[in-house]
Write an enzyme that holds these catalytic residues in place. Sequence first.
Site: not given
Ligand code: ADP
Ligand code: MG
Length: 266
Positions: A41, A10, A15
């Site tokens: 993005k 999601k 990710k």
């Molecule tokens: P996606 O790529 O799935 O859209 P992101 O990797 O951008 O998601 O993560 C969304 C937010 O959650 C970011 O700000 C990231 O730093 C935070 N995040 C992801 N994994 C963790 C974790 N294990 N602990 C704390 N924050 C996290």
């Molecule tokens: Mg992402």
Amino acid sequence: MKKVIAIYGKGGIGKSSTASNVAAAAALLGKKVLLIGCDPKSDSSITLLGGKRIPTVLDRLKESPHLSKEDVIFEGFGGVLCMEVGGPEPGVGCAGRGIIVAIETLKKIYPEFMDNDLIIYDVPGDVVCGGFVAPIKKGFVNEVYVLTSGEYMPLYAANNICRGFSRIGMELGGVICNSRNADRERELVEEFSQKIGSRLIGYIPKDPVVQACERDGFSVLEKAPDSKIASVYRQLAHDLIGNSERVKATPLDDDQLRMLSKKYSE
Ligand code: ADP
Ligand code: MG
């Protein structure tokens, strides 16, 4: 076969942070790593490049049809090679098409890209988008993982993604839990993984260090190498590199998923 993996889940589930931290950790384990950001993005590689955005393939192609490797592939932390697909503009164009164009470009400008030990595709989260199947259908990716927390909506998306995989005959390498501190989360995601015929291959705790490092423009492997969460990513990288399991996942139906989720919230 080379490890060419993609992590699905999601939007907002983690990710990109998982992909970039695993990429950094794998590089520190001595692997040659290529990270391909496929989300419009174009934020997959920022934390490997000290907080800087790199020009995307689709943007560069607008300027000139003749690109070279140096135009779009940049070396980040630990020697990880980074590329961002970029575009399309919101509301127009198809992310799937963009990914295909970018990868065809990659093959031309960097024909030996498959010599890397580990290639990670950071894919868009939205299952209905053509960007979802494009890397698999085109045969670019040979190993897929699904990332979820124990919350209902991410699990719902994970289950739906597995349904997408089973429709196109793609086997699943495993499930990774990125914790949101939901109730008995590890057990829940473990049971979900078993129920769909797979297994939980990694559990990433929710840790403020991830966001603190991200805010400063770094992976935790670079900025906080001695932290607990850095060890978690090192272990996950090690386990993903060593994983050879693939299963035909069988998604749950809506009622089964709801009941599973309920069981752990009581
Ligand atoms: P996606 O790529 O799935 O859209 P992101 O990797 O951008 O998601 O993560 C969304 C937010 O959650 C970011 O700000 C990231 O730093 C935070 N995040 C992801 N994994 C963790 C974790 N294990 N602990 C704390 N924050 C996290
Ligand atoms: Mg992402």
